[in-house]
Write a protein that holds these residues in place. Sequence first.
Motif, short mmCIF file in Angstrom:
data_model
loop_
_atom_site.label_atom_id
_atom_site.label_comp_id
_atom_site.label_asym_id
_atom_site.label_seq_id
_atom_site.Cartn_x
_atom_site.Cartn_y
_atom_site.Cartn_z
N PHE A 139 35.90 63.83 29.83
CA PHE A 139 35.35 62.61 29.22
C PHE A 139 35.92 62.41 27.82
CE2 PHE A 139 32.00 60.61 26.61
CZ PHE A 139 31.93 59.40 27.26
N LEU A 140 35.99 63.46 27.02
CA LEU A 140 36.54 63.36 25.67
C LEU A 140 38.04 63.05 25.71
CD1 LEU A 140 34.69 66.27 23.86
CD2 LEU A 140 34.27 63.81 23.65
N PHE A 141 38.77 63.62 26.66
CA PHE A 141 40.19 63.31 26.81
C PHE A 141 40.39 61.83 27.14
CE2 PHE A 141 44.00 62.96 29.50
CZ PHE A 141 44.95 63.40 28.59
N PHE A 142 39.60 61.32 28.06
CA PHE A 142 39.67 59.90 28.42
C PHE A 142 39.35 59.02 27.22
CE2 PHE A 142 37.48 56.04 29.89
CZ PHE A 142 38.52 55.45 30.58
N ASP A 143 38.33 59.37 26.46
CA ASP A 143 37.98 58.60 25.27
C ASP A 143 39.09 58.63 24.23
OD1 ASP A 143 35.60 57.83 26.32
OD2 ASP A 143 34.36 59.26 25.21
N MET A 144 39.74 59.78 24.06
CA MET A 144 40.82 59.87 23.08
C MET A 144 42.00 59.00 23.52
SD MET A 144 42.88 63.13 21.46
CE MET A 144 42.64 64.06 22.89
N ILE A 145 42.36 59.02 24.80
CA ILE A 145 43.46 58.18 25.29
C ILE A 145 43.11 56.70 25.11
CG2 ILE A 145 44.77 57.52 27.36
CD1 ILE A 145 45.56 60.21 26.23
N LEU A 146 41.89 56.33 25.44
CA LEU A 146 41.46 54.94 25.26
C LEU A 146 41.50 54.54 23.80
CD1 LEU A 146 40.35 52.43 26.68
CD2 LEU A 146 38.06 53.32 26.31
N GLY A 147 41.06 55.41 22.90
CA GLY A 147 41.11 55.12 21.47
C GLY A 147 42.53 54.95 20.98
N LEU A 148 43.46 55.81 21.43
CA LEU A 148 44.86 55.67 21.04
C LEU A 148 45.46 54.37 21.56
CD1 LEU A 148 46.13 59.32 21.54
CD2 LEU A 148 45.79 58.12 19.38
N PHE A 149 45.10 53.99 22.77
CA PHE A 149 45.58 52.73 23.33
C PHE A 149 45.10 51.54 22.50
CE2 PHE A 149 44.91 49.14 26.23
CZ PHE A 149 46.21 48.93 26.63
N LEU A 150 43.83 51.54 22.15
CA LEU A 150 43.29 50.43 21.34
C LEU A 150 43.90 50.42 19.94
CD1 LEU A 150 39.54 50.56 22.44
CD2 LEU A 150 41.27 48.90 23.10
N PHE A 151 44.12 51.59 19.36
CA PHE A 151 44.74 51.67 18.04
C PHE A 151 46.17 51.15 18.09
CE2 PHE A 151 46.80 54.25 14.62
CZ PHE A 151 46.16 53.63 13.55
N ASP A 152 46.92 51.47 19.16
CA ASP A 152 48.27 50.97 19.34
C ASP A 152 48.27 49.45 19.46
OD1 ASP A 152 51.15 51.21 19.91
OD2 ASP A 152 50.56 50.57 21.94
N ALA A 153 47.34 48.90 20.23
CA ALA A 153 47.25 47.44 20.38
C ALA A 153 46.95 46.78 19.04
CB ALA A 153 46.18 47.09 21.39
N TYR A 154 46.09 47.40 18.24
CA TYR A 154 45.77 46.87 16.91
C TYR A 154 47.01 46.87 16.01
CZ TYR A 154 44.00 46.90 12.12
OH TYR A 154 43.81 46.64 10.80
N LEU A 155 47.76 47.96 16.01
CA LEU A 155 48.96 48.04 15.17
C LEU A 155 50.02 47.05 15.63
CD1 LEU A 155 49.33 51.88 14.60
CD2 LEU A 155 48.49 50.17 13.00
N ARG A 156 50.17 46.84 16.94
CA ARG A 156 51.14 45.87 17.43
C ARG A 156 50.77 44.45 16.99
NH1 ARG A 156 54.51 47.59 22.09
NH2 ARG A 156 54.02 49.77 22.43
N LYS A 157 49.51 44.10 17.08
CA LYS A 157 49.08 42.76 16.65
C LYS A 157 49.32 42.58 15.17
CE LYS A 157 45.53 41.84 20.10
NZ LYS A 157 44.11 41.64 20.35
N ARG A 158 49.07 43.63 14.41
CA ARG A 158 49.24 43.57 12.96
C ARG A 158 50.72 43.40 12.61
NH1 ARG A 158 47.13 48.38 9.35
NH2 ARG A 158 48.38 47.84 7.56
N SER A 159 51.60 44.11 13.31
CA SER A 159 53.04 44.00 13.01
C SER A 159 53.57 42.63 13.43
CB SER A 159 53.82 45.12 13.67
OG SER A 159 53.79 44.97 15.07
N ILE A 160 53.06 42.08 14.52
CA ILE A 160 53.49 40.75 14.95
C ILE A 160 53.05 39.68 13.97
CG2 ILE A 160 53.14 38.98 16.74
CD1 ILE A 160 53.17 41.22 18.81
N SER A 161 51.83 39.83 13.45
CA SER A 161 51.35 38.83 12.48
C SER A 161 52.13 38.93 11.18
CB SER A 161 49.85 39.02 12.24
OG SER A 161 49.61 40.24 11.57
N LYS A 162 52.61 40.11 10.80
CA LYS A 162 53.41 40.23 9.59
C LYS A 162 54.80 39.62 9.78
CE LYS A 162 51.43 44.30 7.40
NZ LYS A 162 51.68 45.71 6.97
N GLN A 163 55.35 39.71 10.99
CA GLN A 163 56.67 39.15 11.24
C GLN A 163 56.69 37.64 11.24
OE1 GLN A 163 57.93 40.86 14.92
NE2 GLN A 163 58.38 42.86 14.04
N SER A 164 55.59 37.04 11.67
CA SER A 164 55.55 35.56 11.72
C SER A 164 54.93 34.98 10.50
CB SER A 164 54.75 35.09 12.92
OG SER A 164 53.40 35.52 12.80
#
Length: 164
Positions: A139-164
């Motif tokens: 359960f903790l492993f699944f939560d950590m993977i899900l958290g990393l996925f959401l953090f990656d999505a947040y960073l991608r949105k942030r980098s896209i907004s900086k580029q435009s």
Amino acid sequence: MSSIEEKLWDYIDGSCTPAEQETISLLIEQDEIYRAKYLELLTLDSEFAAIELDEPPMALTYNVMEAIRAEHAQKPLKATINLGIIKGISLFFVFTIVVLLIVSLASIHWSAGSAGSLLANFKLPDLAKYLSGPVIKGFLFFDMILGLFLFDAYLRKRSISKQS
């Protein structure tokens, strides 16, 4: 355009029937008005054939394509809701609630006399045997993977907004 010109253009273009072609060729040979108009239209047709078609510059083509691409990019993506997924999630929660209710009702001793004793005899199921070490680690492993996925999505949105 007069009917004479229409007939002659059809004759020049070759879009009339063979019987009409024969009739018009006879009219051209016999009638001076038809012959003069035919020669005038024939020279005009040869001038049209000699004209080179202008092509738009490459920059115009590129700008038009970029405008179309930008127009499509500005439209928000339409999210479709799959009712099968929603029904599946709802069914899971309903099933979980029903199972919990059945387990709770099965653990009550119905032979007890008063309501106070019913609540005193109420026992929760023993979850310790279900929540063993490997289950909690998974359960903790699944939560950590899900958290990393959401953090990656947040960073991608942030980098896209900086580029435009």
